[in-house]
Design a protein around this motif. Structure first.
Motif, short mmCIF file in Angstrom:
data_model
loop_
_atom_site.label_atom_id
_atom_site.label_comp_id
_atom_site.label_asym_id
_atom_site.label_seq_id
_atom_site.Cartn_x
_atom_site.Cartn_y
_atom_site.Cartn_z
N GLU A 92 0.83 -1.20 0.00
CA GLU A 92 0.00 0.00 0.00
C GLU A 92 0.87 1.25 0.00
N GLU A 93 0.26 2.38 -0.28
CA GLU A 93 0.94 3.66 -0.13
C GLU A 93 1.24 3.87 1.35
N GLU A 95 1.29 6.53 3.32
CA GLU A 95 0.37 7.36 4.10
C GLU A 95 -0.86 6.56 4.52
N TYR A 96 -1.46 5.86 3.56
CA TYR A 96 -2.67 5.09 3.87
C TYR A 96 -2.35 3.98 4.86
N HIS A 100 -3.85 3.78 8.70
CA HIS A 100 -4.65 2.60 9.03
C HIS A 100 -4.07 1.86 10.23
N THR A 129 1.49 13.99 6.80
CA THR A 129 0.15 13.46 6.52
C THR A 129 -0.30 12.51 7.61
N HIS A 133 -3.53 12.93 10.35
CA HIS A 133 -4.73 12.11 10.21
C HIS A 133 -4.81 10.91 11.15
#
Length: 293
Positions: A92-93, A95-96, A100, A129, A133
């Motif tokens: 995955e990227e 940031e994501y 998560h 980022t 978040h």
């Protein structure tokens, strides 16, 4: 039913700054008696594969995600043998993947720099980022401090108290860090006297400044009313812009803690100017703790 034990999670990418993040995360896990989880988001390879291969003296085909997490795990085991370590590679990227991961972490630990100018910018963006978040505290290590992963060098945790005070999450996190490290919790509230309120009259000189300082003291007292009694607490009001005051405090701190308020209806970044400034320029590690409202 036993309580769920959340791990300390460190994001790794094979760079030296990310390995220093592993050091810090291993220390953090040992302090808190928690397991350590090391995560590599494999889509970093599109930016980093060739430069990582150069660092290791191997071709890019020989450098795999497993190499990165294996090296990180070995480093964690050597530093803190008593800490349980697990690893994972996520396609995955970054940031994501890291945001998560924060949903089931006690804290996330990240480095700020990569191996090249472009990647430095990229990884800085990833750290910002994730700090903006994530729903758990995010500890971002500053690349300028060679001893950043060594806990307790100064015996001081700094807590920045904002205009609306400090909500319970930031205070709890900072107090726990100070208690575990046997460090002083230095709660700092910056204040300024607007230029238009100054006066040249000798009987009024200094009065506006005194009132602003008094207001800062009241904010500080209110923010710390629930501070645990078993923490060595120091309260300070300092004249000057909050960014400058906290950056100066970071020179003699092991950790700088700031809050980031969450607006559930806002999809953009949630970091204010002060949080941005300390993440970019702090001498010590910075913990961004999410606050509601």
């Amino acid at each position: 039913m036993s309580a769920v034990v959340l791990p300390i999670v460190a994001g790794v990418d094979g760079s030296e700054p990310s390995l220093r993040a592993v050091d810090w995360a291993a220390d953090e896990a040992a302090l808190r008696g928690l397991p350590l989880r090391l995560v590599y988001a494999s889509l970093w390879e599109r930016y980093e594969g060739e430069s990582l291969a150069d660092d290791l003296g191997r071709t890019s085909e020989q450098v795999t995600a497993e190499d990165i997490v294996r090296t990180a795990a070995q480093r964690a085991h050597l530093r803190r043998p008593g800490v349980a370590v697990s690893t994972d590679v996520l396609p995955e990227e970054p940031e994501y993947a890291l945001v998560h991961e924060g949903r089931s972490a006690a804290a996330l630990v990240l480095g700020t720099r990569g191996r090249s100018g472009f990647v430095e910018m990229l990884l800085g963006s990833v750290s910002l980022t994730v700090a903006a978040h994530a729903v758990c505290p995010v500890i971002v290590l500053r690349g300028s401090n060679a001893h950043q992963a060594r806990a307790g060098a100064h015996g001081r945790v700094v807590l920045g108290v904002g205009e609306k005070g400090t909500h319970s999450a930031s205070l709890r996190f900072a107090a726990e860090e100070a208690r575990l490290r046997r460090a002083t919790l230095d709660a700092v509230r910056a204040w300024r006297c607007p230029a238009h309120e100054t006066t040249d009259h000798p009987l009024l000189a200094g009065e506006p400044a005194r009132l602003h300082e008094q207001h800062a003291t009241e904010i500080l007292d209110e923010a710390l009313k629930d501070a645990p009694a078993d923490v060595d607490l120091r309260r300070r009001t300092v004249e000057g812009p909050a960014r400058r005051v906290l950056l100066e405090a970071s020179h003699e701190a092991d950790l700088l803690v700031v809050g980031a308020r969450r607006d559930p209806g806002h999809l953009g970044l949630h970091l204010g100017r002060v949080a941005h400034a300390v993440l970019h320029h702090s001498v010590c590690a910075v913990a961004v703790v999410p606050e509601q409202g």
